[in-house]
Design an enzyme around this catalytic site. Structure first.
Site, PDB file in Angstrom:
ATOM      1  N   SER A 320      25.497 -60.370  71.706  1.00  0.00           N
ATOM      2  CA  SER A 320      26.664 -60.618  72.174  1.00  0.00           C
ATOM      3  C   SER A 320      27.671 -61.090  71.253  1.00  0.00           C
ATOM      4  CB  SER A 320      26.502 -61.921  73.053  1.00  0.00           C
ATOM      5  OG  SER A 320      26.041 -63.069  72.658  1.00  0.00           O
ATOM      6  N   ASP A 331      33.615 -51.211  63.271  1.00  0.00           N
ATOM      7  CA  ASP A 331      34.818 -49.995  63.916  1.00  0.00           C
ATOM      8  C   ASP A 331      35.809 -50.008  62.902  1.00  0.00           C
ATOM      9  OD1 ASP A 331      32.844 -49.584  65.973  1.00  0.00           O
ATOM     10  OD2 ASP A 331      33.956 -50.754  67.643  1.00  0.00           O
ATOM     11  N   LYS A 345      23.856 -56.735  74.411  1.00  0.00           N
ATOM     12  CA  LYS A 345      24.454 -57.357  75.540  1.00  0.00           C
ATOM     13  C   LYS A 345      25.981 -57.128  75.364  1.00  0.00           C
ATOM     14  CE  LYS A 345      24.756 -61.977  77.313  1.00  0.00           C
ATOM     15  NZ  LYS A 345      26.293 -61.996  77.361  1.00  0.00           N
TER      16      LYS A 345
END
Length: 596
Positions: A320, A331, A345
């Site tokens: 998470s 990214d 998650k």
């Protein structure tokens, strides 16, 4: 509060929105009046649920449930416990959804608060059950907290709390007695096994902060390392302070360790990523059924450092908020992620106030990181009893980082470079895992070692001697310690299959030869895995003298994943190559990257 509050009106229920990303732990119980309230809600107009058919179906089922319980309560041969019976029904209902939607009755709401804040009122010590003594013992006091301040030590046997004996009590029962209101004082009676003496300590309970950053520091090459164990309230401030301090001391690269970090506050994750990337970037988008509950999380301040090499280490228990942090940095091509694939998650929970001071942590949507991907690894299907389905790699979709590298959704965050940790030998598992009788051999040795050594060396360098290990080996053998080797178990199973299929007579000689080679030999196994066991014992002993910070520092000496991170930062050309579009980087010791 560390999480963002939003108020959403839905049939007069206030939804206090916070994107808490941690894993749940609780038993779920409630009262029948809660079901009556839910029935009233479901019988009201429910346009948000999709029309009259849905409203009718919900109302019908809630009415049937209430009628069945009414007959049971009135006519069943035994008197029903409403909390237990209705709680079982709620348990089953929530289990059919996902593991993160959890009901906390009033008496368990404090568990949720501890998970969110990392704070509770008590003495600040880890306790465990000693199978051999059938007693609860002190395992590890936290630095700077009441247990450590009064002088409690690893292995101390808890005898009583005030006038209440702790004989026959479970860890949960003892823990609940150690906790209480801040400022209250009690007398803790323990027996110190190294001396046999019974001792009394007067302890005043106070707020205990479980450290989110147990250790940080620079290595000899001026590469910074920081262990972050949870995303609790204000943890980003701790990370920021540590980073600035190390940078002022000449830090040339930074390793952020998120292994076994199960998550926490989304906002804290965004704040940490913002330390390394410019303001004005949208890092996370949360999307669900209620549009008013959707949020975009944008960086709001200038970074501390936007060029220093950063490596993030993750594993299968990084979940998470940990995945938001490493996934966003990946990214944006701002860090290299190494280790093993993360948990996966990608769901968001909000707490909802429930009658009688309970709370429901409810999954309301998914989150998306800068590339636009959601990394949720499991589909939770609605079926009888509920079941799960992992998303296969073949069904994941390709997304792209800011620089054009390919990344995929589903299945968690796949590291840029896979670095697997050394596996734990089976004998080490049986000697160290709490709850097994065999673990007490190790604990008893460590307690005696600590009693006979007033001080030890620096945590980053300490290691028990070969002579110390030989003493440990002798005690293990003389204790009669045994364990179940996986190789012997697998061979016995194979032998049964071969006998069933009629091939055993032809392979009998080979089986007998293999059985001799795999014969259970504790002394040999202790010699074979000497280095691993010495590291484990040394680390436990360091924790008793230098607490969590010392234990983490000591563990770095033989941590393959951390050493690979250091090596990558020192090789700037290889570090930059990892972040180039189309690159398929590997570390020399790892071979080709594994899709597993």
């Amino acid at each position: 509060m560390f999480y963002v509050h939003k108020t959403v009106s839905l049939h007069n229920i206030s939804l206090y929105i916070s994107h808490y990303m941690g894993k749940p732990f609780a038993k779920m119980r409630t009262r029948i009046l809660l079901l009556t309230a839910v029935l009233a809600l479901c019988s009201a107009p429910a346009a948000a649920q999709g029309g009259k058919d849905h409203t009718f179906t919900v109302g019908k089922n809630m009415q049937v449930f209430n009628e069945i319980y009414g007959y049971l309560d009135l006519m069943y041969v035994d008197t029903l416990d409403a909390d237990e019976v209705v709680g079982t029904a709620i348990n089953s209902m929530l289990r059919s959804l996902d593991p993160y939607t959890v009901y906390y009755p009033e008496e368990e709401v404090k568990n949720l608060r501890t998970m969110i804040t990392g704070r509770y009122v008590g003495i600040g010590a880890v306790i465990r059950y000693n199978q051999q003594l059938e007693r609860v013992v002190i395992d590890e006091p936290y630095a700077g907290n009441p247990a450590a301040e009064v002088g409690l030590k690893k292995g101390d046997i808890i005898l009583s709390i005030d006038d209440s004996t702790m004989t026959g009590k479970t860890v949960s029962e003892v823990s609940s007695r150690l906790r209480g209101d801040a400022g209250t004082t009690f007398v803790l009676k323990v027996k110190r096994p190294s001396t046999g003496k019974e001792m009394e300590f007067r302890i005043t309970r106070r707020s205990v902060d479980m450290p989110a950053v147990p250790y940080y520091g620079l290595n000899k090459d001026k590469i910074g390392y920081l262990s972050l164990t949870s995303f609790t309230e204000d943890c980003s401030k701790e990370v920021r302070r540590a980073f600035v301090e190390m940078k002022q001391k000449g830090m040339k690269g930074f390793v952020l360790d998120l292994r076994n970090n199960g998550g926490g506050s989304l906002s804290e994750a965004v704040n940490i990523v913002n330390m390394f990337v410019p303001k004005g970037l949208t890092l996370v988008k949360t999307r669900g059924k209620l549009k008013r509950a959707n949020n975009d999380y944008v960086t709001t301040v200038d970074p501390i450092d936007s060029v220093m090499p950063v490596v993030v280490i993750v594993n299968g228990e990084s979940a998470s908020a940990s995945e938001i942090t490493c996934g966003s940095l990946q990214d944006l091509d701002r860090a290299v992620v190494i280790g093993t694939r993360t948990y996966g998650k990608g769901l968001v929970q909000v707490p909802v106030d429930i009658s009688y001071n309970g709370q429901l942590k409810l999954t309301t949507g998914k989150y998306y990181i800068p590339s636009g991907r959601c990394i949720q690894a499991i589909n939770y299907r609605h079926a009888r009893g509920g079941y799960t389905e992992h998303i296969p790699d073949s069904l994941t979709r390709v997304f792209h980082t800011a620089g054009g590298r390919e990344v995929r959704d589903g299945g968690g965050i796949k590291p840029d470079i896979e670095v697997k940790p050394d596996s734990l030998p089976n004998i080490a598992y049986y000697l160290t895992v709490s709850g097994l009788d065999s673990t007490e051999v190790l604990l008893n040795y460590e307690v005696d070692y600590i009693a006979s050594h007033p001080t030890i060396g620096a945590p980053g360098e300490f290691e028990i001697s070969d002579a110390d290990y030989e003493e440990f080996k002798r005690r293990v053998i003389e204790s009669g310690f045994t364990y179940d080797p996986e190789s012997e178990r697998a061979l016995k199973q194979l032998k049964k299959i071969v006998e069933f299929e009629g091939y055993y007579d032809d392979a009998k000689a080979e089986f007998e030869a293999l059985e001799k080679k795999l014969k259970h030999d504790i002394a040999r196994d202790l010699d074979m895995h000497r280095d691993v066991l010495k590291d484990i014992i040394s680390n436990d002993i360091v924790a008793a003298y230098h607490f969590q910070a010392g234990a983490v520092e000591n563990s770095l000496k033989h941590d393959k994943q951390v050493q690979e991170a250091y090596d990558l930062i020192k090789d700037r050309a290889r570090y930059k190559a990892v972040l180039e579009p189309g690159a398929a980087p590997t570390l020399p010791s790892q071979g080709e990257e594994n899709d597993g």
